[in-house]
Motif scaffolding. Structure first.
Motif, PDB file in Angstrom:
ATOM      1  N   ASP A   1      14.662  -5.346  26.736  1.00 53.21           N
ATOM      2  CA  ASP A   1      15.578  -4.870  25.730  1.00 53.21           C
ATOM      3  C   ASP A   1      15.676  -3.506  25.690  1.00 53.21           C
ATOM      4  OD1 ASP A   1      17.290  -5.266  23.616  1.00 53.21           O
ATOM      5  OD2 ASP A   1      15.558  -5.882  22.113  1.00 53.21           O
ATOM      6  N   GLY A   2      16.805  -3.022  25.142  1.00 51.03           N
ATOM      7  CA  GLY A   2      17.068  -1.627  25.032  1.00 51.03           C
ATOM      8  C   GLY A   2      17.126  -1.216  23.293  1.00 51.03           C
TER       9      GLY A   2
ATOM     10  N   TYR B   1      17.000   1.369  20.380  1.00 48.14           N
ATOM     11  CA  TYR B   1      17.775   2.623  20.079  1.00 48.14           C
ATOM     12  C   TYR B   1      16.987   3.668  18.912  1.00 48.14           C
ATOM     13  CZ  TYR B   1      21.754   1.603  22.762  1.00 48.14           C
ATOM     14  OH  TYR B   1      22.894   1.255  23.768  1.00 48.14           O
TER      15      TYR B   1
ATOM     16  N   CYS C   1      18.013   6.051  23.926  1.00 51.94           N
ATOM     17  CA  CYS C   1      18.036   4.521  24.296  1.00 51.94           C
ATOM     18  C   CYS C   1      16.722   4.373  25.206  1.00 51.94           C
ATOM     19  CB  CYS C   1      19.323   4.202  25.128  1.00 51.94           C
ATOM     20  SG  CYS C   1      19.113   2.268  25.559  1.00 51.94           S
TER      21      CYS C   1
ATOM     22  N   LEU D   1      14.654   1.853  27.216  1.00 56.93           N
ATOM     23  CA  LEU D   1      14.552   0.501  27.771  1.00 56.93           C
ATOM     24  C   LEU D   1      13.305   0.372  28.244  1.00 56.93           C
ATOM     25  CD1 LEU D   1      17.246   1.668  30.622  1.00 56.93           C
ATOM     26  CD2 LEU D   1      17.618   0.653  28.493  1.00 56.93           C
TER      27      LEU D   1
ATOM     28  N   ARG E   1      22.353   4.668  27.320  1.00 59.70           N
ATOM     29  CA  ARG E   1      22.670   3.596  26.693  1.00 59.70           C
ATOM     30  C   ARG E   1      21.825   2.316  27.272  1.00 59.70           C
ATOM     31  NH1 ARG E   1      27.112   6.527  27.459  1.00 59.70           N
ATOM     32  NH2 ARG E   1      28.067   7.501  25.274  1.00 59.70           N
ATOM     33  N   GLU E   2      22.629   1.132  27.249  1.00 56.75           N
ATOM     34  CA  GLU E   2      22.091  -0.135  28.192  1.00 56.75           C
ATOM     35  C   GLU E   2      22.798  -0.440  29.355  1.00 56.75           C
ATOM     36  OE1 GLU E   2      20.169  -3.352  25.565  1.00 56.75           O
ATOM     37  OE2 GLU E   2      21.304  -2.093  23.955  1.00 56.75           O
ATOM     38  N   SER E   3      23.291   0.666  30.042  1.00 56.23           N
ATOM     39  CA  SER E   3      24.463   0.483  31.117  1.00 56.23           C
ATOM     40  C   SER E   3      23.815  -0.225  32.234  1.00 56.23           C
ATOM     41  CB  SER E   3      24.855   1.887  31.324  1.00 56.23           C
ATOM     42  OG  SER E   3      24.062   2.579  32.281  1.00 56.23           O
TER      43      SER E   3
ATOM     44  N   SER F   1      21.828   2.179  34.387  1.00 57.21           N
ATOM     45  CA  SER F   1      20.635   2.836  33.685  1.00 57.21           C
ATOM     46  C   SER F   1      19.453   1.857  34.165  1.00 57.21           C
ATOM     47  CB  SER F   1      20.325   2.992  32.443  1.00 57.21           C
ATOM     48  OG  SER F   1      21.462   4.174  32.159  1.00 57.21           O
ATOM     49  N   TRP F   2      19.627   0.366  33.869  1.00 57.04           N
ATOM     50  CA  TRP F   2      18.982  -0.832  34.290  1.00 57.04           C
ATOM     51  C   TRP F   2      18.888  -0.799  35.777  1.00 57.04           C
ATOM     52  CZ3 TRP F   2      15.694  -2.637  31.234  1.00 57.04           C
ATOM     53  CH2 TRP F   2      15.755  -2.879  29.861  1.00 57.04           C
TER      54      TRP F   2
ATOM     55  N   ALA G   1      23.299  -7.873  26.377  1.00 60.21           N
ATOM     56  CA  ALA G   1      23.555  -6.707  26.918  1.00 60.21           C
ATOM     57  C   ALA G   1      23.946  -6.829  28.585  1.00 60.21           C
ATOM     58  CB  ALA G   1      22.426  -5.555  26.736  1.00 60.21           C
TER      59      ALA G   1
ATOM     60  N   PHE H   1      21.754  -5.076  31.913  1.00 64.69           N
ATOM     61  CA  PHE H   1      20.651  -5.554  32.316  1.00 64.69           C
ATOM     62  C   PHE H   1      20.727  -6.755  33.228  1.00 64.69           C
ATOM     63  CE2 PHE H   1      17.177  -8.584  31.837  1.00 64.69           C
ATOM     64  CZ  PHE H   1      16.053  -7.861  32.629  1.00 64.69           C
TER      65      PHE H   1
END
Length: 417
Positions: free
Chosen positions: A176-177, A179, A189, A191, A212-214, A217-218, A242, A245
């Motif tokens: 999960d992300g 915030y 954010c 992760l 963010r949850e881009s 990033s994941w 999202a 992920f």
């Protein structure tokens, strides 16, 4: 903070089984040791300029005083206080304000420190908050001492992020992300991944700062796990919708199955409906994920979509687009369904974290907030229980196929499936 609140904290009921109380009992010794070490560092820094003729420091650390026991509100705790040596002969000695020589009984100081931190007391307010309870002992909780503890937590998190994962293997993941408002104009954010080992124990796998949850990033996070030795993918990953992920997971661990969280999906669907209709749709969604078989779930799914799609097409489109991912749990042991249908392990754990970060959003940097979350998750991990039916994990690891929660043990079952 009210007087009644302080009384409730300092006079725990010994007859009540409290997971937080048990956690504090187990971690008290380590917490006290770290606080005293931070206090000692502050003391030595005060005399850093005092040197001998040859340039060496006059006041230096010199082992520990004999170990002793301090009686606290959560049981007896063995403590060791560092001692110093003044090589100049001036007689400068370290005396801990937290653990003075005469102290035989504490007023649950090791319980109050983490409790206040959870409740959002800022660094500079510790002494004032504890002065009424601890008197002169509160001097040891200066803003400088607490800041040293925070810095130590940041270093611990940095080391933890670099640990070797070659011997780790997780059967399930929850991702999960989350915030957190670090400052008014800076949103962090987090992760987070929690995993289930082959023995059924839940472990914190990773908690990092993401953009963010881009997908980028994941992907960076997951690639880092693989590079540190976590080569085996989880059998099933559970998360919300999202897309970042799931896209990253498909690239880094393509063999993992995907399970959408039913709590998140229900909330997303209901948000697209008038309040008057929400109870009816929620009841229908409940019939889907509580169905005993995948076939029954599909039938309930079709009924729900057919019943509401004419008037509420956006809501039903939101539901239908993840049909297969929402029902992936049927391919796993029925005993595990209660755990793998939602991301509840992360959501319930972060209930406390969200509270703390919201209340102190103006006093923490990104690094400090991340370290604080890491320590809270580490503390919470000590209370996590093994999942139900953990013995069935061996079958999952050995690639035994399941249909509607039951293992397919022979070739005829596999052919029928």
């Amino acid at each position: 903070m009210t007087n009644s609140t302080l009384q409730a904290v300092t006079q725990p009921d010994a007859g009540v089984t409290d997971p937080l109380h048990e956690l504090l009992r187990k971690g008290a010794r380590d917490l006290i040791a770290k606080a005293v070490e931070a206090e000692l560092s502050t003391f030595l820094e005060q005399y850093a300029d005092k040197t001998l003729e040859d340039g060496r420091r006059a006041v230096v650390r010199n082992g520990y005083l004999p170990e002793r026991t301090v009686q606290t509100g959560i049981g007896d705790v063995e403590v060791k206080v560092p001692r110093t040596r003044d090589r100049s002969g001036a007689g400068v000695t370290f005396s801990s304000a937290l653990l003075p020589p005469y102290l035989k009984r504490a007023r649950s100081i090791e319980e109050l420190i983490p409790w206040l931190y959870l409740k959002g007391v800022s660094t500079g307010d510790y002494q004032e908050a504890l002065a009424a309870l601890l008197g002169d002992q509160a001097k040891g909780l200066s803003a400088n001492t607490v800041s040293r503890l925070k810095k130590q937590w940041e270093d611990e998190h940095t080391d933890w992020q670099k640990r070797d994962l070659a011997d780790q293997h997780y059967v399930y993941w929850w991702a999960d992300g989350v915030y957190s408002n670090v400052r008014m104009d800076d949103r962090l954010c987090l992760l987070v991944i929690i995993g289930v080992t082959e023995q059924g124990r839940k472990e914190l796998v990773v908690v990092e700062d993401g953009q963010r949850e881009s997908e980028a990033s994941w992907k960076e996070l997951l690639t880092g796990l693989r590079e540190r030795g976590l080569a085996t993918a989880p059998k099933l990953a559970v998360g919300d919708g999202a897309m970042g992920f799931w896209a990253a997971l498909s690239k880094v661990y393509p063999e993992a199955d995907h399970q959408r969280c039913w709590v998140h999906k229900t909330a997303n669907v209901l948000n697209k409906l008038p309040k008057s209709v929400q109870p009816k749709v929620k009841a229908d969604l409940h019939e889907i994920w509580m169905a005993e078989t995948r076939d029954e779930a599909h039938k309930a799914f079709d009924r729900t979509v057919k019943r509401f799609e004419a008037k509420y097409p956006r809501a039903m489109e939101c539901l239908a687009k993840d049909r297969e991912e929402l029902l992936a749990f049927y391919d796993y042991p029925a005993e595990h369904w209660v755990h793998i249908r939602t991301t509840n392990p992360i959501e319930s754990t972060f209930a406390t974290v969200r509270l703390r970060s919201k209340r102190s959003r103006n006093c923490g940097s990104r690094a400090t907030t991340l370290a604080m979350v890491f320590k809270l998750l580490q503390s919470a991990q000590k209370r996590w229980k093994r999942i139900k039916g953990f013995k069935k994990l061996e079958l999952v690891v050995n690639n035994v196929k399941f249909q509607d929660g039951e293992p397919l043990t022979d070739q005829s079952d596999r052919t029928a499936a």
